[in-house]
Design a protein around this motif. Sequence first.
Motif, mmCIF file in Angstrom:
data_model
loop_
_atom_site.group_PDB
_atom_site.id
_atom_site.type_symbol
_atom_site.label_atom_id
_atom_site.label_comp_id
_atom_site.label_asym_id
_atom_site.label_seq_id
_atom_site.Cartn_x
_atom_site.Cartn_y
_atom_site.Cartn_z
ATOM 1 N N LEU A 69 27.987 -73.062 -9.946
ATOM 2 C CA LEU A 69 29.067 -72.502 -9.125
ATOM 3 C C LEU A 69 29.024 -73.075 -7.709
ATOM 4 C CD1 LEU A 69 28.736 -68.855 -10.412
ATOM 5 C CD2 LEU A 69 30.811 -70.254 -10.606
ATOM 6 N N ASP A 70 27.813 -73.145 -7.123
ATOM 7 C CA ASP A 70 27.681 -73.708 -5.776
ATOM 8 C C ASP A 70 28.131 -75.169 -5.760
ATOM 9 O OD1 ASP A 70 26.663 -71.300 -4.960
ATOM 10 O OD2 ASP A 70 24.558 -71.943 -4.976
ATOM 11 N N ALA A 71 27.717 -75.915 -6.782
ATOM 12 C CA ALA A 71 28.074 -77.335 -6.847
ATOM 13 C C ALA A 71 29.581 -77.508 -7.006
ATOM 14 C CB ALA A 71 27.335 -78.013 -8.004
ATOM 15 N N ALA A 72 30.228 -76.615 -7.759
ATOM 16 C CA ALA A 72 31.687 -76.699 -7.940
ATOM 17 C C ALA A 72 32.394 -76.505 -6.601
ATOM 18 C CB ALA A 72 32.153 -75.654 -8.956
ATOM 19 N N LEU A 73 31.927 -75.547 -5.817
ATOM 20 C CA LEU A 73 32.561 -75.309 -4.509
ATOM 21 C C LEU A 73 32.284 -76.470 -3.556
ATOM 22 C CD1 LEU A 73 32.089 -71.472 -3.849
ATOM 23 C CD2 LEU A 73 34.066 -72.710 -4.770
ATOM 24 N N LEU A 115 39.896 -80.265 -1.472
ATOM 25 C CA LEU A 115 40.734 -79.236 -2.084
ATOM 26 C C LEU A 115 40.782 -78.009 -1.166
ATOM 27 C CD1 LEU A 115 40.572 -81.097 -4.471
ATOM 28 C CD2 LEU A 115 39.930 -79.188 -5.933
ATOM 29 N N PRO A 116 41.912 -77.307 -1.138
ATOM 30 C CA PRO A 116 41.973 -76.105 -0.286
ATOM 31 C C PRO A 116 41.018 -75.028 -0.819
ATOM 32 C CG PRO A 116 43.917 -76.234 -1.697
ATOM 33 C CD PRO A 116 43.158 -77.539 -1.873
ATOM 34 N N ALA A 117 40.402 -74.268 0.104
ATOM 35 C CA ALA A 117 39.408 -73.251 -0.300
ATOM 36 C C ALA A 117 40.105 -71.938 -0.656
ATOM 37 C CB ALA A 117 38.393 -73.053 0.815
ATOM 38 N N ILE A 118 40.963 -72.002 -1.683
ATOM 39 C CA ILE A 118 41.737 -70.815 -2.068
ATOM 40 C C ILE A 118 41.309 -70.276 -3.427
ATOM 41 C CG2 ILE A 118 43.748 -71.354 -0.633
ATOM 42 C CD1 ILE A 118 45.094 -72.587 -3.051
ATOM 43 N N HIS A 119 40.084 -70.639 -3.829
ATOM 44 C CA HIS A 119 39.498 -70.077 -5.052
ATOM 45 C C HIS A 119 39.202 -68.595 -4.860
ATOM 46 C CE1 HIS A 119 35.768 -70.207 -2.728
ATOM 47 N NE2 HIS A 119 36.214 -71.370 -2.300
ATOM 48 N N VAL A 120 39.024 -67.869 -5.962
ATOM 49 C CA VAL A 120 38.609 -66.467 -5.866
ATOM 50 C C VAL A 120 37.226 -66.403 -5.208
ATOM 51 C CG1 VAL A 120 39.952 -65.639 -7.855
ATOM 52 C CG2 VAL A 120 37.617 -66.514 -8.210
ATOM 53 N N GLY A 145 39.749 -76.335 -8.472
ATOM 54 C CA GLY A 145 38.507 -77.055 -8.818
ATOM 55 C C GLY A 145 37.731 -76.389 -9.934
ATOM 56 N N ALA A 146 38.376 -75.485 -10.670
ATOM 57 C CA ALA A 146 37.772 -74.814 -11.840
ATOM 58 C C ALA A 146 36.703 -73.776 -11.464
ATOM 59 C CB ALA A 146 37.195 -75.813 -12.849
ATOM 60 N N TYR A 147 36.754 -73.269 -10.229
ATOM 61 C CA TYR A 147 35.768 -72.253 -9.854
ATOM 62 C C TYR A 147 35.980 -70.970 -10.686
ATOM 63 C CZ TYR A 147 32.827 -69.122 -7.153
ATOM 64 O OH TYR A 147 31.867 -68.207 -6.792
ATOM 65 N N SER A 148 37.211 -70.441 -10.670
ATOM 66 C CA SER A 148 37.490 -69.245 -11.496
ATOM 67 C C SER A 148 37.355 -69.577 -12.980
ATOM 68 C CB SER A 148 38.890 -68.694 -11.195
ATOM 69 O OG SER A 148 39.871 -69.697 -11.356
ATOM 70 N N THR A 149 37.672 -70.823 -13.334
ATOM 71 C CA THR A 149 37.562 -71.267 -14.732
ATOM 72 C C THR A 149 36.129 -71.130 -15.236
ATOM 73 O OG1 THR A 149 39.130 -72.988 -14.043
ATOM 74 C CG2 THR A 149 38.282 -73.112 -16.309
ATOM 75 N N ILE A 150 35.170 -71.529 -14.392
ATOM 76 C CA ILE A 150 33.758 -71.442 -14.787
ATOM 77 C C ILE A 150 33.376 -69.989 -15.040
ATOM 78 C CG2 ILE A 150 31.372 -71.750 -13.964
ATOM 79 C CD1 ILE A 150 32.351 -74.310 -12.514
#
Length: 227
Positions: A24-28, A36-41, A68-73
């Motif tokens: 998760l940290d690496a994805a962010l 990419l804009p930091a608009i992930h959950v 960037g697939a943060y919520s996807t993960i």
Amino acid sequence: MSKETWTAVDTYLAATIAPSDDALDAALEASARAGLPAIHVSPPQGRFLMLLARACGARRILEIGTLGAYSTIWLARALPREGRLVTLESEPRHAEVARSNLVRAGLDAIVEIRLGRAAETLAALVQAGGAPFDFIFIDADKVGYPEYLRRALELSRPGTVIVADNVVRNGAVADPASTDASVQAVRRMNEIIAAERRLDATVLQTVGSKGYDGFAMMIVRDDSGIA
Ligand code: SAH
Ligand code: DHB
Ligand code: MG
């Protein structure tokens, strides 16, 4: 009470009951590096989505808006080994970052990224007539929400859980005179939900490191019940 306080609590939660991890940290980090804009959950919200998807025993998950697939993960981690997640993204650069983040998280075998405008990829999914989804997360452009909800219903079965992000928007959703097209679209979606007898729904307001916003949560009704 300020965003500073809400962020401090998210930091506390991350240190206690809602820890992050390397994938998760690496994805962010990779998403930020790629611009990419930091608009992930937020992390606790991602964990909440995972818990919801697991609570409803989801085997097939649909996500509208990958970034960037943060919520996807988070969501893919709710799935059993034979589960599947389809995520829709219109920006090729976002999809590319998402793909490498999913590979790093070891989830690329169960996640399929479909590139294209959601209006089109959703129509194609309906056309293909596959098995319904058990859990649907709506999080792409807010102007599209009324249409995405209509499509989500077409891709559902009784019992499907549908969650839509960013439906409070700093409180602006309560302003009928708002000139913000996103706010007006979220208000239209809420009217559709209210008029839709196939849905039981609520909206939960949220605060945290991402500010003040909220989730809409719906369950497609099973008319065999008494409620
Ligand atoms: N779910 C992500 C955040 C998604 S941000 C997370 O929480 O980690 C919204 C994403 O929707 C962006 O990547 C944006 O490019 C994408 N998007 C915007 N309009 C779209 C459209 N019409 N079709 C598909 N994706 C779209
Ligand atoms: C925006 C989109 C999101 O999905 C989000 O969680 C926050 C902000 C936006 O488009 O501004
Ligand atoms: Mg969002």
